[in-house]
Design a protein around this motif. Structure first.
Motif, PDB file in Angstrom:
ATOM      1  N   PRO A   1      25.953  58.613 -27.321  1.00  0.00           N
ATOM      2  CA  PRO A   1      24.886  58.558 -28.338  1.00  0.00           C
ATOM      3  C   PRO A   1      24.556  57.139 -28.795  1.00  0.00           C
ATOM      4  CG  PRO A   1      26.455  60.289 -28.856  1.00  0.00           C
ATOM      5  CD  PRO A   1      27.060  59.471 -27.755  1.00  0.00           C
ATOM      6  N   ILE A   2      25.563  56.268 -28.866  1.00  0.00           N
ATOM      7  CA  ILE A   2      25.317  54.894 -29.314  1.00  0.00           C
ATOM      8  C   ILE A   2      24.583  54.104 -28.238  1.00  0.00           C
ATOM      9  CG2 ILE A   2      26.426  52.737 -30.016  1.00  0.00           C
ATOM     10  CD1 ILE A   2      28.640  54.436 -31.263  1.00  0.00           C
ATOM     11  N   LEU A   3      25.011  54.233 -26.987  1.00  0.00           N
ATOM     12  CA  LEU A   3      24.324  53.533 -25.902  1.00  0.00           C
ATOM     13  C   LEU A   3      22.888  54.028 -25.751  1.00  0.00           C
ATOM     14  CD1 LEU A   3      27.102  53.389 -23.140  1.00  0.00           C
ATOM     15  CD2 LEU A   3      26.353  51.556 -24.668  1.00  0.00           C
ATOM     16  N   ALA A   4      22.664  55.294 -26.070  1.00  0.00           N
ATOM     17  CA  ALA A   4      21.327  55.863 -25.930  1.00  0.00           C
ATOM     18  C   ALA A   4      20.331  55.272 -26.928  1.00  0.00           C
ATOM     19  CB  ALA A   4      21.375  57.385 -26.092  1.00  0.00           C
ATOM     20  N   LEU A   5      20.818  54.554 -27.928  1.00  0.00           N
ATOM     21  CA  LEU A   5      19.912  53.886 -28.857  1.00  0.00           C
ATOM     22  C   LEU A   5      19.214  52.702 -28.194  1.00  0.00           C
ATOM     23  CD1 LEU A   5      22.146  53.848 -32.068  1.00  0.00           C
ATOM     24  CD2 LEU A   5      20.256  55.411 -31.542  1.00  0.00           C
ATOM     25  N   ALA A   6      19.852  52.115 -27.182  1.00  0.00           N
ATOM     26  CA  ALA A   6      19.276  50.952 -26.512  1.00  0.00           C
ATOM     27  C   ALA A   6      18.870  51.247 -25.070  1.00  0.00           C
ATOM     28  CB  ALA A   6      20.267  49.791 -26.531  1.00  0.00           C
ATOM     29  N   LEU A   7      19.397  52.340 -24.492  1.00  0.00           N
ATOM     30  CA  LEU A   7      19.085  52.730 -23.126  1.00  0.00           C
ATOM     31  C   LEU A   7      18.451  54.103 -23.106  1.00  0.00           C
ATOM     32  CD1 LEU A   7      22.469  51.728 -21.412  1.00  0.00           C
ATOM     33  CD2 LEU A   7      20.325  50.445 -21.310  1.00  0.00           C
TER      34      LEU A   7
ATOM     35  N   PRO B   1      18.498  58.000 -22.230  1.00  0.00           N
ATOM     36  CA  PRO B   1      19.662  58.898 -22.227  1.00  0.00           C
ATOM     37  C   PRO B   1      20.343  59.009 -20.865  1.00  0.00           C
ATOM     38  CG  PRO B   1      17.890  59.853 -23.521  1.00  0.00           C
ATOM     39  CD  PRO B   1      17.327  58.619 -22.881  1.00  0.00           C
ATOM     40  N   MET B   2      19.556  59.111 -19.785  1.00  0.00           N
ATOM     41  CA  MET B   2      20.142  59.204 -18.451  1.00  0.00           C
ATOM     42  C   MET B   2      20.946  57.946 -18.126  1.00  0.00           C
ATOM     43  SD  MET B   2      20.497  61.019 -15.652  1.00  0.00           S
ATOM     44  CE  MET B   2      19.140  62.198 -15.546  1.00  0.00           C
ATOM     45  N   GLU B   3      20.419  56.774 -18.505  1.00  0.00           N
ATOM     46  CA  GLU B   3      21.133  55.527 -18.264  1.00  0.00           C
ATOM     47  C   GLU B   3      22.427  55.460 -19.074  1.00  0.00           C
ATOM     48  OE1 GLU B   3      17.442  52.479 -17.241  1.00  0.00           O
ATOM     49  OE2 GLU B   3      18.112  52.719 -19.318  1.00  0.00           O
ATOM     50  N   ALA B   4      22.378  55.951 -20.321  1.00  0.00           N
ATOM     51  CA  ALA B   4      23.563  55.952 -21.171  1.00  0.00           C
ATOM     52  C   ALA B   4      24.668  56.819 -20.574  1.00  0.00           C
ATOM     53  CB  ALA B   4      23.211  56.432 -22.574  1.00  0.00           C
ATOM     54  N   VAL B   5      24.291  57.987 -20.059  1.00  0.00           N
ATOM     55  CA  VAL B   5      25.263  58.886 -19.444  1.00  0.00           C
ATOM     56  C   VAL B   5      25.865  58.255 -18.192  1.00  0.00           C
ATOM     57  CG1 VAL B   5      25.537  61.083 -18.227  1.00  0.00           C
ATOM     58  CG2 VAL B   5      24.281  61.003 -20.385  1.00  0.00           C
TER      59      VAL B   5
ATOM     60  N   SER C   1      32.932  60.602 -11.530  1.00  0.00           N
ATOM     61  CA  SER C   1      32.597  60.239 -10.155  1.00  0.00           C
ATOM     62  C   SER C   1      31.562  61.195  -9.588  1.00  0.00           C
ATOM     63  CB  SER C   1      33.854  60.259  -9.282  1.00  0.00           C
ATOM     64  OG  SER C   1      34.823  59.362  -9.760  1.00  0.00           O
ATOM     65  N   THR C   2      31.736  62.484  -9.865  1.00  0.00           N
ATOM     66  CA  THR C   2      30.771  63.484  -9.419  1.00  0.00           C
ATOM     67  C   THR C   2      29.410  63.244 -10.050  1.00  0.00           C
ATOM     68  OG1 THR C   2      32.531  65.132  -9.146  1.00  0.00           O
ATOM     69  CG2 THR C   2      30.283  65.959  -9.312  1.00  0.00           C
ATOM     70  N   GLY C   3      29.411  62.872 -11.334  1.00  0.00           N
ATOM     71  CA  GLY C   3      28.157  62.573 -12.011  1.00  0.00           C
ATOM     72  C   GLY C   3      27.418  61.412 -11.377  1.00  0.00           C
TER      73      GLY C   3
ATOM     74  N   ALA D   1      23.086  59.427  -7.902  1.00  0.00           N
ATOM     75  CA  ALA D   1      22.603  58.701  -6.724  1.00  0.00           C
ATOM     76  C   ALA D   1      21.805  59.625  -5.814  1.00  0.00           C
ATOM     77  CB  ALA D   1      23.785  58.092  -5.967  1.00  0.00           C
ATOM     78  N   ALA D   2      22.288  60.857  -5.634  1.00  0.00           N
ATOM     79  CA  ALA D   2      21.592  61.812  -4.771  1.00  0.00           C
ATOM     80  C   ALA D   2      20.225  62.179  -5.326  1.00  0.00           C
ATOM     81  CB  ALA D   2      22.448  63.070  -4.600  1.00  0.00           C
ATOM     82  N   MET D   3      20.116  62.208  -6.663  1.00  0.00           N
ATOM     83  CA  MET D   3      18.846  62.543  -7.301  1.00  0.00           C
ATOM     84  C   MET D   3      17.908  61.341  -7.381  1.00  0.00           C
ATOM     85  SD  MET D   3      20.244  64.900 -10.453  1.00  0.00           S
ATOM     86  CE  MET D   3      18.627  64.976 -11.217  1.00  0.00           C
ATOM     87  N   GLY D   4      18.426  60.155  -7.057  1.00  0.00           N
ATOM     88  CA  GLY D   4      17.605  58.949  -7.110  1.00  0.00           C
ATOM     89  C   GLY D   4      17.406  58.388  -8.496  1.00  0.00           C
ATOM     90  N   VAL D   5      18.282  58.748  -9.444  1.00  0.00           N
ATOM     91  CA  VAL D   5      18.130  58.272 -10.821  1.00  0.00           C
ATOM     92  C   VAL D   5      19.180  57.238 -11.196  1.00  0.00           C
ATOM     93  CG1 VAL D   5      17.048  60.420 -11.572  1.00  0.00           C
ATOM     94  CG2 VAL D   5      19.540  60.177 -11.738  1.00  0.00           C
ATOM     95  N   LEU D   6      20.062  56.867 -10.250  1.00  0.00           N
ATOM     96  CA  LEU D   6      21.131  55.925 -10.544  1.00  0.00           C
ATOM     97  C   LEU D   6      20.656  54.495 -10.311  1.00  0.00           C
ATOM     98  CD1 LEU D   6      24.045  55.295 -11.285  1.00  0.00           C
ATOM     99  CD2 LEU D   6      24.664  55.653  -8.879  1.00  0.00           C
ATOM    100  N   ASP D   7      20.608  53.702 -11.394  1.00  0.00           N
ATOM    101  CA  ASP D   7      20.270  52.285 -11.317  1.00  0.00           C
ATOM    102  C   ASP D   7      21.579  51.503 -11.184  1.00  0.00           C
ATOM    103  OD1 ASP D   7      19.500  49.685 -11.643  1.00  0.00           O
ATOM    104  OD2 ASP D   7      18.346  50.003 -13.476  1.00  0.00           O
ATOM    105  N   TRP D   8      21.770  50.846 -10.041  1.00  0.00           N
ATOM    106  CA  TRP D   8      23.043  50.196  -9.772  1.00  0.00           C
ATOM    107  C   TRP D   8      23.287  48.972 -10.651  1.00  0.00           C
ATOM    108  CZ3 TRP D   8      26.874  52.468  -7.328  1.00  0.00           C
ATOM    109  CH2 TRP D   8      26.566  53.544  -6.485  1.00  0.00           C
ATOM    110  N   THR D   9      22.263  48.481 -11.347  1.00  0.00           N
ATOM    111  CA  THR D   9      22.521  47.397 -12.295  1.00  0.00           C
ATOM    112  C   THR D   9      23.352  47.885 -13.481  1.00  0.00           C
ATOM    113  OG1 THR D   9      20.398  47.814 -13.410  1.00  0.00           O
ATOM    114  CG2 THR D   9      20.421  46.138 -11.685  1.00  0.00           C
TER     115      THR D   9
END
Length: 248
Positions: free
Chosen positions: A39-45, A47-51, A181-183, A188-196
């Motif tokens: 929830p805290i990271l989601a304030l700046a990112l 929600p998907m990025e925070a997770v 790890s599964t997440g 990555a499989a869904m194409g939503v993982l930003d490697w940065t």
């Protein structure tokens, strides 16, 4: 780096403090890092990025103590891990077709049920039938995909039984490491993982490492009853926060 460009000085400090505190709770209780940090990271990112960022951190800290987790975890953890891997993509799909308002309500009541389960009388050490273990694994996987929260089904399963604290903690943390790890694989499989996000996780990892180490030290110095009260308090706080978000 574009990912860091959106952070001001205060946001960076807040992220570091949140990383430290959530890791301390993880070391103390054996869970809670994602519940507190996302929830805290989601304030700046987003929600998907925070997770996904929290998943990176969970994998990093889990791998730093993997020998201890493998040595101390109960065998039932591997059954749960296998089912988490299978059911996490299903949770992601259900989330994709669920209205956000309804999803928040479901998540809130699952968190509340986990808190209630911890308050129940402790069960015997061997009280983990295959059907119960399987149900925990499937539900944990669904929650990993649906909310990035594998903990609500897993915590009562281990904390509510009369087993050594180290066994309970190691089992939960091994499951959470594998679930994260599964997440990441699913993202990555869904194409939503930003490697940065992995780079940002590396920058936050020293705070995670320090907080987790101090939490482990504190856990070894408190009585079992006090430890279980801490577990219940974290779960209760998470449940209240989830209910507030759902109905507030």
């Amino acid at each position: 780096m574009d990912l860091l460009a959106g952070y001001g000085g205060a946001a960076i400090v807040a992220a570091l403090v949140a990383a430290f505190v959530s890791a301390f709770v993880r070391g103390l209780t054996g869970f809670g890092m994602a519940i507190l940090l996302v929830p805290i990271l989601a304030l700046a990112l987003l929600p998907m990025e925070a997770v996904l960022l929290t998943n990176f951190l969970s994998v990093f800290i889990g791998m730093s103590e993997i020998r201890r987790l493998l040595r101390s975890a109960e065998k039932s953890a591997w059954i749960i891990i296998a089912l988490v891997a299978v059911s996490t993509p299903v949770g992601l799909y259900i989330l994709s077709i669920t209205a956000p308002a309804l999803a928040r309500v479901v998540i809130a009541f699952i968190a509340l049920s986990a808190f209630a389960a911890v308050l129940l009388p402790r069960r015997g050490a061997l009280d983990h039938h295959l059907a119960t273990t399987g149900g925990v694994g499937v539900l944990s996987g669904l929650m990993t995909g649906y909310a990035g929260m594998p903990g609500p089904p897993v915590v009562p399963y281990y904390v509510g039984r009369d087993i050594p604290r180290e066994t309970a903690k190691a089992s939960m943390l091994l499951i959470f490491t594998c679930a994260s790890s599964t997440g990441l694989v699913s993202g990555a499989a869904m194409g939503v993982l930003d490697w940065t996000l992995a780079v940002l996780a590396i920058l936050l990892f020293p705070a995670i490492l320090l907080g987790n180490w101090l939490g482990n030290k504190a856990s070894g110095r408190i009585e079992d009853r006090t430890w279980r009260i801490c577990v219940g308090a974290v779960l209760g706080g998470a449940a209240i926060a989830a209910l507030w978000k759902a109905f507030g």
